[in-house]
Every structure is written in structure tokens, then in C-alpha cells.
Design a protein around this motif. Sequence first.
Motif, PDB file in Angstrom:
ATOM      1  N   ASN A   1      -0.355  81.381  25.188  1.00 28.75           N
ATOM      2  CA  ASN A   1      -1.381  82.106  25.857  1.00 28.75           C
ATOM      3  C   ASN A   1      -2.747  83.091  26.133  1.00 28.75           C
ATOM      4  N   GLY A   2      -3.694  81.628  25.728  1.00 23.61           N
ATOM      5  CA  GLY A   2      -5.201  81.639  25.596  1.00 23.61           C
ATOM      6  C   GLY A   2      -6.130  82.559  25.485  1.00 23.61           C
ATOM      7  N   THR A   3      -5.438  83.507  24.257  1.00 17.79           N
ATOM      8  CA  THR A   3      -6.288  84.296  24.247  1.00 17.79           C
ATOM      9  C   THR A   3      -7.937  83.780  23.418  1.00 17.79           C
ATOM     10  N   PRO A   4      -9.136  84.022  23.712  1.00 17.08           N
ATOM     11  CA  PRO A   4     -10.529  83.519  23.301  1.00 17.08           C
ATOM     12  C   PRO A   4     -10.090  83.545  21.832  1.00 17.08           C
ATOM     13  N   GLN A   5     -10.011  84.101  21.025  1.00 16.18           N
ATOM     14  CA  GLN A   5      -9.743  84.874  20.059  1.00 16.18           C
ATOM     15  C   GLN A   5      -8.984  83.854  19.201  1.00 16.18           C
ATOM     16  N   ALA A   6      -8.030  83.761  19.351  1.00 15.42           N
ATOM     17  CA  ALA A   6      -7.218  82.249  19.200  1.00 15.42           C
ATOM     18  C   ALA A   6      -7.932  81.007  18.978  1.00 15.42           C
ATOM     19  N   LEU A   7      -8.692  80.573  19.768  1.00 16.84           N
ATOM     20  CA  LEU A   7      -9.619  79.133  20.329  1.00 16.84           C
ATOM     21  C   LEU A   7      -9.762  78.685  19.502  1.00 16.84           C
ATOM     22  N   PRO A   8      -9.398  77.712  19.313  1.00  9.74           N
ATOM     23  CA  PRO A   8      -9.836  77.024  17.618  1.00  9.74           C
ATOM     24  C   PRO A   8     -11.816  76.242  17.923  1.00  9.74           C
ATOM     25  N   LYS A   9     -11.670  75.963  16.641  1.00  8.75           N
ATOM     26  CA  LYS A   9     -12.986  75.009  16.805  1.00  8.75           C
ATOM     27  C   LYS A   9     -12.614  73.652  17.972  1.00  8.75           C
ATOM     28  N   THR A  10     -12.758  73.802  19.108  1.00  9.85           N
ATOM     29  CA  THR A  10     -13.160  72.070  19.628  1.00  9.85           C
ATOM     30  C   THR A  10     -13.598  71.373  19.613  1.00  9.85           C
TER      31      THR A  10
ATOM     32  N   ILE B   1      -9.763  71.642  34.319  1.00 15.73           N
ATOM     33  CA  ILE B   1     -10.597  70.832  34.569  1.00 15.73           C
ATOM     34  C   ILE B   1     -12.040  70.959  33.930  1.00 15.73           C
ATOM     35  N   LYS B   2     -12.432  72.600  34.111  1.00 14.95           N
ATOM     36  CA  LYS B   2     -13.983  73.209  33.489  1.00 14.95           C
ATOM     37  C   LYS B   2     -13.874  72.729  31.829  1.00 14.95           C
ATOM     38  N   SER B   3     -12.805  72.899  31.585  1.00 21.32           N
ATOM     39  CA  SER B   3     -13.037  72.107  29.301  1.00 21.32           C
ATOM     40  C   SER B   3     -13.832  70.926  29.687  1.00 21.32           C
ATOM     41  N   GLY B   4     -12.966  70.192  30.824  1.00 17.50           N
ATOM     42  CA  GLY B   4     -13.250  68.581  30.339  1.00 17.50           C
ATOM     43  C   GLY B   4     -14.683  67.986  30.530  1.00 17.50           C
ATOM     44  N   MET B   5     -14.851  68.782  32.172  1.00 16.83           N
ATOM     45  CA  MET B   5     -16.643  68.292  32.440  1.00 16.83           C
ATOM     46  C   MET B   5     -17.700  68.952  31.286  1.00 16.83           C
ATOM     47  N   MET B   6     -17.089  70.175  30.478  1.00 13.35           N
ATOM     48  CA  MET B   6     -18.157  70.125  29.905  1.00 13.35           C
ATOM     49  C   MET B   6     -18.143  69.175  28.496  1.00 13.35           C
ATOM     50  N   CYS B   7     -17.361  68.901  28.329  1.00 14.94           N
ATOM     51  CA  CYS B   7     -16.722  67.970  27.054  1.00 14.94           C
ATOM     52  C   CYS B   7     -17.712  66.857  27.171  1.00 14.94           C
ATOM     53  N   ALA B   8     -17.511  66.373  28.704  1.00 10.67           N
ATOM     54  CA  ALA B   8     -18.109  64.500  29.540  1.00 10.67           C
ATOM     55  C   ALA B   8     -19.261  65.228  28.894  1.00 10.67           C
ATOM     56  N   GLU B   9     -19.903  66.131  29.771  1.00 12.35           N
ATOM     57  CA  GLU B   9     -21.647  66.446  30.039  1.00 12.35           C
ATOM     58  C   GLU B   9     -21.879  66.543  28.630  1.00 12.35           C
TER      59      GLU B   9
ATOM     60  N   SER C   1     -22.537  58.514  17.601  1.00  3.70           N
ATOM     61  CA  SER C   1     -21.332  58.432  18.298  1.00  3.70           C
ATOM     62  C   SER C   1     -20.817  58.745  17.068  1.00  3.70           C
ATOM     63  N   LEU C   2     -19.337  59.069  17.384  1.00  4.95           N
ATOM     64  CA  LEU C   2     -18.715  60.014  15.836  1.00  4.95           C
ATOM     65  C   LEU C   2     -19.649  60.603  15.418  1.00  4.95           C
ATOM     66  N   ASP C   3     -19.944  61.732  16.012  1.00  7.41           N
ATOM     67  CA  ASP C   3     -20.250  63.200  15.087  1.00  7.41           C
ATOM     68  C   ASP C   3     -19.858  64.271  15.445  1.00  7.41           C
ATOM     69  N   GLU C   4     -19.861  65.731  15.599  1.00  5.64           N
ATOM     70  CA  GLU C   4     -20.127  66.331  16.115  1.00  5.64           C
ATOM     71  C   GLU C   4     -20.492  66.717  17.566  1.00  5.64           C
ATOM     72  N   LEU C   5     -19.895  67.516  18.622  1.00  7.54           N
ATOM     73  CA  LEU C   5     -20.546  67.308  19.679  1.00  7.54           C
ATOM     74  C   LEU C   5     -20.771  68.851  20.181  1.00  7.54           C
ATOM     75  N   ALA C   6     -22.088  69.485  19.265  1.00  8.04           N
ATOM     76  CA  ALA C   6     -22.411  70.380  19.702  1.00  8.04           C
ATOM     77  C   ALA C   6     -21.860  71.312  20.616  1.00  8.04           C
ATOM     78  N   ALA C   7     -22.712  70.446  21.713  1.00  9.89           N
ATOM     79  CA  ALA C   7     -23.174  70.735  23.073  1.00  9.89           C
ATOM     80  C   ALA C   7     -22.172  71.724  24.166  1.00  9.89           C
ATOM     81  N   TYR C   8     -21.319  71.181  23.512  1.00  8.15           N
ATOM     82  CA  TYR C   8     -19.732  71.505  24.234  1.00  8.15           C
ATOM     83  C   TYR C   8     -18.908  72.532  23.930  1.00  8.15           C
ATOM     84  N   PRO C   9     -18.759  73.304  22.397  1.00  6.87           N
ATOM     85  CA  PRO C   9     -18.538  74.520  22.804  1.00  6.87           C
ATOM     86  C   PRO C   9     -20.057  76.080  23.076  1.00  6.87           C
ATOM     87  N   GLU C  10     -20.819  75.181  22.866  1.00  8.79           N
ATOM     88  CA  GLU C  10     -22.199  76.262  23.816  1.00  8.79           C
ATOM     89  C   GLU C  10     -21.978  75.779  25.258  1.00  8.79           C
ATOM     90  N   ALA C  11     -21.823  75.264  25.652  1.00  8.75           N
ATOM     91  CA  ALA C  11     -21.365  75.054  27.037  1.00  8.75           C
ATOM     92  C   ALA C  11     -20.586  76.116  27.624  1.00  8.75           C
TER      93      ALA C  11
END
Length: 558
Positions: free
Chosen positions: A312-321, A348-356, A367-377
Motif C-alpha cells: 500500500n506504499g505509504t512513506p510512513q511504513a517505508l523501512p530503513k532501506t 525503476i527510480k529506487s533501483g537507479m538511486m541504489c545503483a548510483e 564494500s559491505l557497509d551501509e549505503l547511506a547515500a541511497y536513502p539520502e537520495a
Amino acid sequence: MTPQEILEQFGPRESMEYDVVIVGGGPAGLATAIRLKQINADLSVVVLEKGSEPGAHILSGAVMDPRALNELLPDWKERGAPLKQAVSGDDVLTLTETGSSRIPDFWVPRNFHNHGCYVVQLGYVVKWLAEQAEALGVEIFPGFPAAEVLYDEQGRVKGVATGNLGLGKDGEPTDHFQLGMELLGKYTVFAEGARGNLGKQLIAKYKLNEGKDVQTFAIGVKELWEVPADKAKPGLVVHTAGWPMDDDTFGGGFLYHLEDNKVTLGFVVGLDYQNPYMSPFEEMQRWKTHPAIRAHIEGGKRIGYGARAINNGTPQALPKTVFPGGALVGCDAGYLNAARIKGSHAAIKSGMMCAEAIADAVKAGRSLDELAAYPEAFEKSWLNEELQQTRNFKHWFKKPPLVAKLMTGIEQWFLPKIGVSTPPWTLHRTKPDHEYLKPAAECKPIAYPKPDGKLTFDKLSSVFISNTNHEENQPAHLTLKNAAVPVQVNLAKYAGPESRYCPAGVYEFVKDEATNAERLQINAQNCVHCKTCDIKDPTQNIVWVTPEGGGGPNYAGM
């Protein structure tokens, strides 16, 4: 034998190393792979897909917003992307049992505006995306479900293992046994779709949903029809509210005219429904008999069927990614916009942000760390802005009907008219879907009409045209934590709701010939991997695990 005993006897597993391992070959996973190779062609990227081929397990409405695709592959038209039918018109209907009224265009809320979008068969779009990925050097392994998350000594995700092949129903290796393989990466991306098997485990392990609203879901039951040429209205998009749903149940229908005299249509029911006698499959069949829907498909032929749970896609329920070593993208995280009934652009957009974020991390030697730049983007993205605009849509429908309609109108029609994009208030949910089910004694049984075999159908004939198949001699991928619970609790208290909420006839209560007592029979062969049982089972006693590779539906352009 237990998985550990199998590993001790037949191991160690072979392993392959990549820069990035991606679990799931849908829009999110393939967009991640494509964007990674666009940024750095030297990155080694592998995609694991549990379906027999990319697109085989994909099911969506689908009206596709091309915004993210425009960013990922700006020349998609020249590349021959199967986005051929632009939306030509929107009809939003309110249904009563025998009549309907169309909302005038001026009064249609913004979430139902589809100008600039395309009516697509998403399975074909995914197949095309896979071709683009492979052309860039991405390795795609169809028929290989990721069955286990692998961790290093520090508790970081280091990759995944595919499931073992050739186990018999008793869990013992057969003559055809083949040990699964380990795929190791600097980062592992999980793109399994709504209620992903491994994503669910990761959310629990790393407490990614701590401080967040509970995720809520719906089930979408869909059919594909070929209709007479005089009924074809290419590009027409129809959405319905009202009948056959009562005021206490969230639900509605969609009907989209494709090119080539095809119509895709379906019905969505929120899995927070209360009456255990409800059957989403039967509601969809009943909905088709309404004059406003029947008029589009009568005289045609049903050529496809499927079902899938939907975030149901509410941002309130979006987990830490993000977590050490990996990330969640697409519906595995819950990015779908339920108000717009669209998720592919968000995936598609979430995949692009994660890839970047990954490409930058690998370039920096990490490697193997947290990709903080993804949720920031994401926080700065148009996708976040879009989801914030519709964050209350589903929640209003737990309020009295008049309040729900009024507030949805205010948020999705009035506020945009006065230049306010995002509502200044936020609704929250803390109760999971399965807790809403009431005891059968408190509810009225629902008498559904028998199928006529022309317009309406039964479950088994529907599963047949979904091309669903599983290797019969394999361990059941639908198991019970406690075998006594279905009869002692679910049947006794809730009238056996699993026999109705499953859209594929997987669960049925039968009389045991020896004891004459009721027992739950699980027809795992029928499973279309919709995940509804994993979400709606009132006792949360059903455990869904990945079956042997390639099993499940083989959808053709669904």
C-alpha cells in the motif's frame, strides 16, 4: 535431512564473486543492474530471477508512468520498448449493484490522472529491460531463486545462496540432487517484489521497520482478455469504486484497453478486510458481471489470469532501506504508490538511486557497509515528493465512508487546486492486516454466484491459464509452524479463511477418510506466488519459502 546436514554431507557449495548481486529480475532489480553498468561498465553484476525467464512472474495492472524510464533509458522508444499504447482517456466510475455514475473530468482527483502514461503488459516490459541489461554485460540467471542470505563474521550481508535442486518431498536428496551455489558481492540488492521472502527476514534481523508504521497490503486479482474489435477502445483507462465492496472494505476495480483488441482488468481488495467469508477472487468474478464492466468484455475470450499481493506504499511504513552489505529496492521496500495504482516507475527510480550509491561506494574502495547515500537520495527525489502527496490515501478508508471521501477529495483535488501539494497532516497505522479479521460468528456469510464459464470462472480453470507448474517431487514450499492450528483455530474461529483468501485454490479443508475429521490440504502445485497467505493468515502460521527454481506461474505479458 536439515539444510545444515545437507551442507555438511555435500558441501562446501561452489561460489562466484561479483561486485554486485541482485535478487529479483523485475523492474527494480533490472533498473539497478542497468544503471550500474551505465555508470561503470567494468562492474561485474549478476541478477538472480526465480521465474523461468525474466517477466514470467511479473503481474501488474498496468498503466505505466514513463518518468523513471525516461531517466534510465531516454531513447527507449528508439530501442523498441513495448510501451505502445498511450492513455487516451480516463473514466472513474462509482458503481451501485446495477448502476454506475462517471465522475466528471473536472472533479477527478489528481491520483487518477493518467495523461502521458502508457497501458502496458509489464511482463513484456521486463523482458525488454532484461535484454537491455544483458546488452550491457549484466549476467542474468533465470530459474535460480535466492533461498538464503549469507552473512560474514561481523553480521554483514555478503551475498546469497541459491536453493538446492533435486530434493524429494521428504527433504532427502534424490539421484538428481544438486547443491545450491553461493553468489558473493561487495553489495547485495534485494528486489523480490512485495513481501519478499528474504527482504522480510532482513527487515526483522536489522530491525529496519523500527519506529515505522506497519506495512499494509492488498491483493490484486487480474485477467487478460481478447475482445471483439467493435468493443476495443485502445488507451481507455477505467477505475471503479463502490460495488461489490461494502463501506467497511477497501477495494476497487481497474480495466485498461491495450492495443490489438486486448483488455486487462482486475480487482484490488485491501488485506485488512474483516469478514473471513470474503473471497477476493470471487469478488473479482462478481464485479465483472456489472453492466459497466460486462459491456467491455462480453463476447470476448479470457486468455490470462494471475494474482499478486501489493504494497500500500505509504512513506510512513517505508523501512530503513539499507543495512551492512546491501539494500532493499522496489516493492521489497514498499515504494509503490497505491493511490495512483502504480509501482513500476517507483521501482525503476529506487533501483537507479541504489545503483548510483553503490557505484560511488565501489569507486571509493568500499564494500559491505551501509549505503547511506541511497536513502539520502530518496529523501531529495521526486519519488519521495510523490509518495508524500498520497501518504494518507489508504488510511482514510479506515474512517467512516463520508469522512474518507471528503478527505480524499480535499487532499487529492482541493489542495492541489490552491497550490498545496502535500497534505499538512499525516495518518498512521500500527495494526497489521491479519489482525483485522473478525471471528466468523460476528460476520455474515457471503453467497457468491456460480461461474458461467463465459464471463465468470472458477479458481482451478483460472490457475490453468496462468501456466502455473511446480516440480511435484520437491519439498512443499508452503509449510505450517503448527499443523494443528488450521483446524483448531482458523477453521473453528474464522471458518477457514485460507480456503477463500487464496486466489489459486492452494488451501482446502477436506474430510480425513480414516478419522472423518477435517484437515487442511495444501495444494502447493497451484501456488501463483501471490504471498497473500503470508500476509493474511490470522495466526501467521503459514511459512512461504522459495520453491525449486523455475516453479510457479509462467505469465505471458501480464
